[in-house]
Design a protein around this motif. Structure first.
Motif, mmCIF file in Angstrom:
data_model
loop_
_atom_site.group_PDB
_atom_site.id
_atom_site.type_symbol
_atom_site.label_atom_id
_atom_site.label_comp_id
_atom_site.label_asym_id
_atom_site.label_seq_id
_atom_site.Cartn_x
_atom_site.Cartn_y
_atom_site.Cartn_z
ATOM 1 N N LEU A 298 45.406 -19.261 -40.785
ATOM 2 C CA LEU A 298 44.861 -17.824 -40.242
ATOM 3 C C LEU A 298 45.573 -17.776 -38.672
ATOM 4 O O LEU A 298 45.763 -16.738 -38.354
ATOM 5 C CB LEU A 298 43.317 -18.137 -40.021
ATOM 6 N N ALA A 299 45.672 -18.869 -38.076
ATOM 7 C CA ALA A 299 46.244 -18.935 -36.621
ATOM 8 C C ALA A 299 47.010 -19.928 -36.276
ATOM 9 O O ALA A 299 46.580 -21.190 -36.688
ATOM 10 C CB ALA A 299 44.904 -18.746 -35.757
ATOM 11 N N GLN A 300 47.971 -20.083 -35.606
ATOM 12 C CA GLN A 300 48.799 -21.086 -35.295
ATOM 13 C C GLN A 300 49.469 -21.095 -34.019
ATOM 14 O O GLN A 300 49.801 -19.862 -33.513
ATOM 15 C CB GLN A 300 50.325 -20.840 -36.368
ATOM 16 N N GLY A 301 49.591 -22.038 -33.290
ATOM 17 C CA GLY A 301 50.346 -22.129 -31.751
ATOM 18 C C GLY A 301 49.741 -23.145 -31.000
ATOM 19 O O GLY A 301 48.920 -23.987 -31.405
ATOM 20 N N LEU B 119 46.610 -19.750 -28.542
ATOM 21 C CA LEU B 119 45.252 -19.618 -29.676
ATOM 22 C C LEU B 119 44.149 -18.803 -28.928
ATOM 23 O O LEU B 119 43.698 -17.930 -29.393
ATOM 24 C CB LEU B 119 44.587 -20.928 -30.289
ATOM 25 N N LEU B 120 44.104 -19.430 -27.811
ATOM 26 C CA LEU B 120 42.869 -18.886 -26.737
ATOM 27 C C LEU B 120 42.982 -17.466 -26.340
ATOM 28 O O LEU B 120 42.212 -16.603 -26.481
ATOM 29 C CB LEU B 120 42.600 -19.734 -25.514
ATOM 30 N N ALA B 121 44.318 -17.297 -26.105
ATOM 31 C CA ALA B 121 44.665 -16.030 -25.755
ATOM 32 C C ALA B 121 44.692 -15.054 -26.711
ATOM 33 O O ALA B 121 44.335 -13.806 -26.585
ATOM 34 C CB ALA B 121 46.216 -16.086 -24.861
ATOM 35 N N ALA B 122 45.170 -15.430 -28.033
ATOM 36 C CA ALA B 122 45.269 -14.619 -29.022
ATOM 37 C C ALA B 122 43.753 -14.192 -29.554
ATOM 38 O O ALA B 122 43.666 -13.296 -30.384
ATOM 39 C CB ALA B 122 46.213 -14.987 -30.100
ATOM 40 N N SER B 123 42.898 -15.049 -29.433
ATOM 41 C CA SER B 123 41.611 -14.539 -29.925
ATOM 42 C C SER B 123 40.872 -13.355 -29.342
ATOM 43 O O SER B 123 40.237 -12.930 -29.972
ATOM 44 C CB SER B 123 40.606 -15.962 -29.881
ATOM 45 N N SER C 283 36.050 -21.636 -25.216
ATOM 46 C CA SER C 283 36.411 -22.924 -25.583
ATOM 47 C C SER C 283 37.256 -22.887 -26.902
ATOM 48 O O SER C 283 37.083 -21.819 -27.649
ATOM 49 C CB SER C 283 35.413 -23.875 -25.845
ATOM 50 N N LEU C 284 37.820 -23.899 -27.252
ATOM 51 C CA LEU C 284 38.487 -23.882 -28.734
ATOM 52 C C LEU C 284 37.678 -23.627 -29.810
ATOM 53 O O LEU C 284 37.841 -22.884 -30.763
ATOM 54 C CB LEU C 284 39.462 -25.077 -28.771
ATOM 55 N N GLU C 285 36.596 -24.334 -29.367
ATOM 56 C CA GLU C 285 35.315 -24.272 -30.419
ATOM 57 C C GLU C 285 34.852 -22.868 -30.701
ATOM 58 O O GLU C 285 34.650 -22.359 -31.660
ATOM 59 C CB GLU C 285 34.324 -25.093 -30.078
ATOM 60 N N ASP C 286 34.762 -22.028 -29.405
ATOM 61 C CA ASP C 286 34.498 -20.736 -29.651
ATOM 62 C C ASP C 286 35.462 -19.941 -30.483
ATOM 63 O O ASP C 286 35.055 -19.204 -31.476
ATOM 64 C CB ASP C 286 34.410 -20.115 -28.267
ATOM 65 N N ILE D 63 35.026 -21.093 -34.354
ATOM 66 C CA ILE D 63 33.899 -20.412 -34.973
ATOM 67 C C ILE D 63 34.163 -19.044 -35.098
ATOM 68 O O ILE D 63 33.701 -18.658 -36.433
ATOM 69 C CB ILE D 63 32.626 -20.875 -34.156
ATOM 70 N N HIS D 64 34.852 -18.570 -34.269
ATOM 71 C CA HIS D 64 35.094 -16.967 -34.380
ATOM 72 C C HIS D 64 35.947 -16.666 -35.596
ATOM 73 O O HIS D 64 35.632 -16.106 -36.634
ATOM 74 C CB HIS D 64 35.791 -16.542 -33.164
ATOM 75 N N LEU D 65 36.970 -17.699 -35.836
ATOM 76 C CA LEU D 65 38.015 -17.556 -36.854
ATOM 77 C C LEU D 65 37.297 -18.005 -38.128
ATOM 78 O O LEU D 65 37.570 -17.241 -39.235
ATOM 79 C CB LEU D 65 38.933 -18.540 -36.825
#
Ligand SMILES: Nc1ncnc2c1ncn2[C@@H]1O[C@H](COP(=O)(O)OP(=O)(O)OP(=O)(O)O)[C@@H](O)[C@H]1O
Ligand SMILES: [Mg+2]
Lengths: 314, 379
Positions: free
Chosen positions: A219-222, A227-231, A297-300, A303-305
């Motif tokens: 679903l996402a890669q980087g 990943l934080l920015a793209a979310s 955070s990455l966790e956020d 969980i969003h993803l």
């Protein structure tokens, strides 16, 4: 006669559109990815998302239904023999012999890989992993965390060029986990490549690059920052009293996607920054709470993803 | 880089590992030694026992001093006990069929008359020979009786009847199992049965166990080749097999006095081939089966015909052609012929070879099937 020399390629893993089904259920769906030499590549994703299946296809333990790829320059479909020589694979489930001692297990592996100077190598491995005082103990009687540490030692024994680690630190204590990651970083500095699956966010943050898998697809890669920015997630932190009551109220508010308690604080996040601020405005005025904008955070992000992945699937 | 099909170093690693596992698995280890001991003790003593006081039905229409003497001397032999006196022939047959009696002794109506006339009348003894071992000695004792039973009755003027041939004739009629299996047949046969059972069972579980415990995932991720895994799992059991053979041969020799007329070395060489044949069957089942239960079922599926059709249980020549054909496919059949030949007839290499090459062929074919079916991936 087909003599293929591994090309000194920058990419150690290159796969294209790998798919795998079990009993008609697609478990890995057109997976494409590349991992560069010396990289620590993190594999994340919910349970059953296909991480283990993907790793098994990389080292020839499962045959993909379609797609192609190479590992260390060897074709994953036709040259799994060579791949196995140079890959260290740590299985998710403990798969060493419980009725053999730690030392015997390691020695077995060393003999299979025909390592020169076996005794010294096994000694050194046991020493380095701090298993010295337990080397005669039967593997079956080890605690879960020690089993993991032994398995890790065993899969690095033959000095592989690529490590495929399937949840290597599950159940391992924080100190051992930190030692493990220091070791991983030290190894990659010498040109070894590591692909590691994990459910721990702090470990994800220590990877060079990440792939987030859901329902067999990436679903996402980087990098973690990418990943934080793209979310596109905005996060607020709130501290104060009656946080439980606040949690209930916030969960009903529009544009609030996640409300997660962290110790004495709550993290509130959503993708629409404007509407989120609007929803929170009534709570900002209350004196019993202190509000602060914060970095997600990455966790956020995951969980969003995860929530959105499910939407995509159904 | 070329990949050799087999590396001795990797093979020895697997053998070494299997030995350690075997050593730590005390129960299995005890079983491997215990099974031949127990089987041989059970079977062996059952064979060697000399059953006496066998229930006998008397169907007689001639009641004279002579017949009374005959019956008395039967009972005195210790083998026969008169338990029934059926009134009709049909009832006597029924008793035999039901297994109520082991023998039916029929004395014809005119027995005494014809005896006195010197016509050498005959008495019919029908035996339930389903278990031939049980009646063997009793029948032997009877033959002596024909000469001595009436010795005291035939005196004076009748003394001439005592001279040979015997004054009356005893016809023995074995029912249900016309061919007898001698006891010597069974001990060598038992060696084959024990080896078939234990060798096949142990290796049958060898690969499925790795699959079920999850250790196969690790093995498959290493450069180990199928042949190395299969051979590595077979070799330790060759040693175990020889221990079993030693136990059986020692017991056969010390306890049951079974002779070994032929060469012991030749015998041991044939045993090696047979052990390998069974191990190969086991390991092949193991690579086909999905789990340990399936492997066990396959082993039993192979074990039963081995016992029934190999000539161990029933005389091979007594079986219908289709059963014989099936029997020819089983290693135990050929092993029995070899071993009985070497131990009891003193056969040499020349007579043994015709039974040896089918075994070698069997090994080659089954091993190829096993290698083909060995799962190289987790699919
Ligand atoms: N051998 C198999 N036969 C049938 N289905 C399988 C098999 N292996 C995996 N699956 C299915 O494939 C899916 C993905 O499994 P996989 O083990 O790859 O997930 P994962 O991402 O490693 O999960 P986890 O985080 O729990 O380890 C699951 O739904 C699982 O049920
Ligand atoms: Mg997994």
């Amino acid at each position: 006669m087909c003599l293929t020399m591994p090309v000194q390629n920058k990419n150690v893993i290159e796969v294209e559109k790998l798919s795998k089904s079990f009993a008609g259920k697609r478990v890995v769906n057109e997976l494409s990815m590349t991992v560069a030499r010396g990289e620590i590549f993190g594999f994340l994703g919910p349970n059953g998302s296909g991480k283990t299946t993907s790793i098994r296809m990389l080292c020839g333990l499962l045959t993909p239904d379609s797609g192609r790829g190479s590992c260390l320059g060897y074709d994953i479909l036709t040259e799994s023999g060579e791949i196995k020589q140079h890959v260290g694979y740590m299985t998710q489930r403990f798969s060493f012999y419980e009725e053999l001692s730690i030392r015997e297990n390691l020695e077995f592996i060393a003999r299979i890989y025909q390592m020169p100077d076996r005794r010294r190598l096994v000694d050194a491995t046991i020493e380095r992993l701090g298993l010295g005082h337990r080397q005669q103990q039967l593997a079956g009687s080890l605690s879960g965390g020690w089993k993991q540490r032994m398995a890790l030692a065993a899969c690095m024994l033959h000095q592989p060029k690529l490590l495929l680690l399937d949840e290597p630190t599950a159940g391992v204590d924080p100190k051992a986990r930190r030692d493990f990651w220091d070791e991983i970083h030290r190894l990659t500095a010498t040109g070894i490549t590591v692909l590691v699956s994990t459910h721990y966010m702090d470990e994800a943050e220590r990877c060079h690059r990440l792939a987030y898998l859901a329902y067999g697809a990436i679903l996402a890669q980087g990098t973690p920052d990418e990943l934080l920015a793209a979310s596109g997630i905005t996060t607020w932190t709130v501290e104060g009293q009656d946080l439980f009551e606040l949690t209930e109220a916030l969960r009903k508010a529009p544009a609030v996607e996640q409300v997660v308690p962290f110790g004495g604080a709550l993290h509130i996040s959503g993708t629409d920054a404007g509407r989120l601020a609007h929803s929170l405005a009534p709570f900002f005025e209350q004196p019993r709470w202190r509000w602060q904008p914060s970095k997600p955070s990455l966790e956020d992000v995951f969980i969003h993803l995860m929530n959105h992945g499910q939407d995509n699937y159904s | 880089m070329t990949l050799k099909p087999i590396s001795l170093e990797r093979l020895s690693a697997v053998v070494w590992k299997e030995f350690i596992q075997l050593r730590r698995d005390r129960l299995t280890f005890a079983m491997m030694i215990g099974i031949p001991l127990i089987q041989l003790t059970l079977f062996g003593f059952a064979i060697n026992s000399d059953p006496k006081h066998l229930p006998t039905a008397l169907y007689s229409n001639d009641h004279s001093a002579f017949t009374r003497s005959l019956i008395k001397s039967l009972e005195n032999s210790g083998y026969f006990v008169l338990t029934e006196t059926p009134a009709t022939e049909a009832e006597a047959q029924r008793l035999l069929a039901l297994g109520e009696v082991q023998f039916v002794l029929s004395i014809p109506v005119d027995f005494t008359r014809r005896l006195l006339r010197g016509e050498h009348p005959s008495v019919l003894l029908e035996a339930d020979a389903t278990d031939p071992v049980a009646i063997g000695n009793a029948v032997m004792a009877l033959n002596e009786l024909t000469k001595s039973a009436l010795r005291y009755d035939l005196k004076g003027s009748l003394g001439y009847l005592n001279s040979s041939p015997a004054p009356f004739e005893l016809r023995v009629h074995k029912r249900y199992n016309p061919e007898g299996v001698t006891q010597y047949n069974i001990v060598p046969g038992l060696m084959g049965v024990v080896l078939t059972m234990t060798m096949m069972m142990m290796t049958g579980l060898a690969i499925t166990r790795e699959h079920e415990r999850g250790t196969m995932e690790n093995l498959l991720a290493t450069p180990l080749r199928p042949l190395e895994v299969m051979l590595g799992k077979i070799l330790p059991y060759v040693a175990i097999g020889y221990v079993q053979v030693a136990v059986i041969l020692l017991m056969a020799w010390l306890v049951f006095d079974v002779p070994i007329i032929g060469s012991l070395l030749l015998l041991l060489a044939c045993v090696l081939v047979f052990i390998v044949a069974n191990l190969v069957v086991g390991i092949t089942f193991s690579s086909i089966a999905r789990n340990q239960t399936q492997a066990m079922q396959m082993s039993f599926f192979f074990f039963l015909p081995s016992i029934l059709l190999s000539g161990f249980m029933f005389p091979f020549r007594g079986m219908p052609v289709w059963a014989q054909t099936l029997g020819e496919l089983l290693p135990l059949t050929h092993f029995l012929r070899m071993v009985r030949g070497i131990m009891l007839k003193g056969n040499g290499v020349g007579e043994t070879l015709p039974h040896l090459w089918p075994l070698l062929l069997f090994i080659a074919i089954v091993m190829i099937i096993g290698l083909k079916r060995y799962r190289r991936t987790l699919d």
